[in-house]
Motif scaffolding. Structure first.
Motif, short mmCIF file in Angstrom:
data_model
loop_
_atom_site.label_atom_id
_atom_site.label_comp_id
_atom_site.label_asym_id
_atom_site.label_seq_id
_atom_site.Cartn_x
_atom_site.Cartn_y
_atom_site.Cartn_z
N LEU A 72 14.35 -3.24 -11.41
CA LEU A 72 13.11 -3.40 -11.59
C LEU A 72 12.50 -4.43 -10.87
CD1 LEU A 72 10.93 -2.29 -13.77
CD2 LEU A 72 11.85 -4.45 -15.17
N ILE A 73 13.01 -5.64 -10.84
CA ILE A 73 12.54 -7.04 -10.20
C ILE A 73 12.17 -6.55 -8.60
CG2 ILE A 73 12.72 -9.22 -9.36
CD1 ILE A 73 14.22 -9.46 -11.92
N GLY A 74 13.21 -6.22 -8.09
CA GLY A 74 13.16 -5.61 -6.48
C GLY A 74 12.32 -4.33 -6.21
N ASP A 75 12.34 -3.44 -7.12
CA ASP A 75 11.30 -2.12 -6.91
C ASP A 75 9.83 -2.81 -7.04
OD1 ASP A 75 13.36 -0.59 -6.64
OD2 ASP A 75 12.95 0.39 -8.57
N ALA A 76 9.60 -3.69 -7.83
CA ALA A 76 8.14 -4.27 -8.13
C ALA A 76 7.69 -5.23 -6.79
CB ALA A 76 7.98 -5.05 -9.27
N ALA A 77 8.81 -5.99 -6.37
CA ALA A 77 8.46 -6.58 -5.21
C ALA A 77 8.29 -5.62 -3.86
CB ALA A 77 9.79 -7.65 -4.85
N VAL A 78 8.83 -4.59 -3.91
CA VAL A 78 8.57 -3.71 -2.78
C VAL A 78 7.10 -2.92 -3.01
CG1 VAL A 78 9.31 -1.30 -1.87
CG2 VAL A 78 10.90 -3.18 -2.41
N SER A 79 6.96 -2.82 -4.45
CA SER A 79 5.81 -2.26 -4.57
C SER A 79 4.48 -2.93 -4.37
CB SER A 79 5.77 -1.66 -5.99
OG SER A 79 6.63 -0.60 -6.42
N VAL A 120 8.88 -8.22 11.25
CA VAL A 120 8.99 -6.92 10.62
C VAL A 120 7.81 -6.42 9.69
CG1 VAL A 120 10.28 -5.42 9.27
CG2 VAL A 120 11.19 -7.08 10.83
N ALA A 121 7.47 -7.07 8.96
CA ALA A 121 6.05 -7.30 8.18
C ALA A 121 6.08 -6.09 7.21
CB ALA A 121 4.75 -7.49 8.95
N ASN A 122 7.35 -5.98 6.62
CA ASN A 122 7.60 -4.96 5.85
C ASN A 122 8.51 -5.27 4.78
OD1 ASN A 122 8.80 -2.22 4.74
ND2 ASN A 122 7.21 -1.20 6.12
N VAL A 123 8.14 -5.29 3.46
CA VAL A 123 8.92 -5.68 2.44
C VAL A 123 10.14 -4.76 2.31
CG1 VAL A 123 8.79 -6.58 -0.11
CG2 VAL A 123 7.17 -7.32 1.48
N ALA A 124 9.62 -3.38 2.00
CA ALA A 124 10.68 -2.25 1.81
C ALA A 124 11.87 -2.16 2.95
CB ALA A 124 9.99 -1.01 1.82
N MET A 125 11.39 -2.47 4.16
CA MET A 125 12.38 -2.59 5.22
C MET A 125 13.50 -3.91 5.22
SD MET A 125 10.69 -1.55 8.82
CE MET A 125 9.84 -0.06 9.09
N MET A 126 13.01 -5.12 4.81
CA MET A 126 13.65 -6.14 4.60
C MET A 126 14.52 -6.12 3.24
SD MET A 126 12.68 -7.98 7.11
CE MET A 126 13.61 -9.44 6.70
N LYS A 127 14.01 -5.39 2.24
CA LYS A 127 14.88 -5.21 1.16
C LYS A 127 15.84 -4.39 1.51
CE LYS A 127 15.38 -4.14 -3.66
NZ LYS A 127 16.47 -3.05 -3.60
#
Length: 432
Positions: A72-79, A120-127
């Protein structure tokens, strides 16, 4: 572990000269994880080294709701697209996953395959990359390498999108050999150019890896003594057949688990040979290290500068300050102040580690962090630790006994004197 250990890596067996004592248990949890509570230290003291190391290797003591909460925390960070929230997610994992060795190894591979969100400037890619590193952290290096090289964040970081037939870009090619597998001196500039040609066609589209045949140079290449119409997968297979990757893995592991000048070249060579014999099995190497006499030797205890994450989290765990939880956003902010900004390694070489963690600025920062911890400012609302209450909980009633308890808990011995804040500010608290 059923395989015979290399002779330089013989198993640790307690003796009068090398006893299984609180100091060595503290060392195990500080070096292979992020510290331990008094109950965990006493449990492992009774159990002995074999069982204690088993526990470290096995992990798996997370709470029942950990997986759903971290997701939940990780998905919220990506969103949100907020990298600071992703840093907080990683700190949540470090604190509560129940598997500190895996998080320790994930951090090691984050440093080895250093990739920065600055570009990279992309949170989803970094996760996704972070999840990938964790998934393969203790597996076969070949599987890890194949996954990382096709990872979208890595490809953006090293300009793979610009690598096309007729216009090869050498960034990914060079770092693949110099930093990830072979090391300087084990390849030529011609190899760099030929590997770059073989990697053409690998690109990122819609945030995911894609192989585009039209972009691939399908001509004959010559690299590392071999010739053929190689593509990227062929390159990885050729690199993994070479001897140097095993030694680079061995060196990386010894940087994490040993202090300076503890491991000899002969020991490194023997560990590298064992890695080659075990198909570059990282888990085999880590277990060999953690069960070894070398790991528990006097020369290897308290002689390695703790990285900021270890320095910060160790006291929080030891002082049982995780329920209620500290602010993981604040922890991420402090790590950055102390020189370890997660998801932002300084360059392709990663953080140099060791003594470089200690500068005038970061030493002041560490002292300020200790003050913040002791004032309870890592929690919202503030929740200062009460060492007297904790000591009494574990059977230490008098002020003198409580001082000894704090020293044993935080440093692994009772040579230090003074209050908790003074102990945490001692030079020994910087080491693990």
């Amino acid at each position: 572990m059923n395989d015979p250990r290399p002779t330089e890596w013989k198993q640790f067996i307690p003796s009068d000269a090398l006893p299984w004592d609180l100091r060595r248990i503290h060392h195990l949890h500080r070096r292979a994880g992020i510290g331990a509570t008094w109950g965990e230290l006493q449990r492992d003291l009774q159990a002995g080294p074999e069982v204690a190391v088993d526990r470290v290797l096995r992990g798996g003591n997370a709470t029942d709701d950990f997986d759903s909460l971290q997701r939940l925390i990780g998905d919220a960070a990506v969103s949100s697209g907020d990298i600071n929230r992703l840093k907080a997610w990683w700190f949540y994992r470090i604190l509560y996953s129940g598997d500190p060795l895996i998080e320790r190894m994930t951090l090691m591979w984050h440093n080895h395959f250093a990739t920065s969100n600055l570009k990279v400037a992309n949170v989803a890619m970094m996760k996704r990359q972070n999840d990938l590193l964790r998934r393969h952290a203790m597996g076969k290096f070949g599987d890890l390498l194949r996954a990382v090289i096709k990872d979208a964040a890595m490809m953006v970081w090293l300009d793979a999108n610009a690598n096309r037939k007729g216009k090869p870009n050498e960034n990914l090619s060079r770092e693949l050999m110099e930093l990830f597998t072979l090391g300087v001196g084990h390849y030529s500039e011609t190899d760099v150019k030929e590997v770059a040609r073989a990697l053409t066609g690998w690109t990122v589209r819609g945030g995911d890896f894609e192989h585009v045949p039209a972009y691939h140079d399908d001509g004959t290449k010559q690299m590392l003594g071999e010739q053929g119409d190689f593509d990227g997968d062929d390159v990885l297979a050729i690199l993994l057949k070479q001897e140097p990757p095993a030694r680079r893995i061995a060196m990386r592991l010894c940087e994490v688990f040993f202090g300076e000048d503890v491991i000899t070249d002969d020991a490194l060579d023997e560990l590298a040979s064992g890695l080659r014999d075990h198909d570059l099995d990282i888990g085999w190497a880590v277990e060999t290290i953690l069960r070894s006499e070398a790991f528990f030797s006097e020369d290897n205890i308290g002689n390695r500068v703790l990285d900021p994450v270890q320095f910060m989290i160790g006291p929080l765990r030891a002082l049982e300050m995780l329920d209620p939880p500290p602010s993981t956003l604040l922890l991420a902010e402090w790590a950055s102040k102390l020189g370890q900004d997660l998801f932002y390694p300084p360059n392709v070489f990663g953080w140099p580690g060791g003594r470089s963690w200690l500068t005038t600025r970061t030493m002041i920062g560490r002292a300020n962090y200790v003050s913040a911890l002791c004032r309870g400012e890592l929690h919202r609302p503030n929740r200062p630790p009460d060492i007297a209450v904790l000591a009494k909980k574990h059977g230490f009633s008098t002020p003198a006994d409580q001082s000894k308890f704090a020293s044993r808990l935080l440093l692994g011995h009772e040579n230090a004197t003074g209050d908790m804040k003074a102990i945490l500010r001692r030079p020994a608290s910087q080491l693990g």
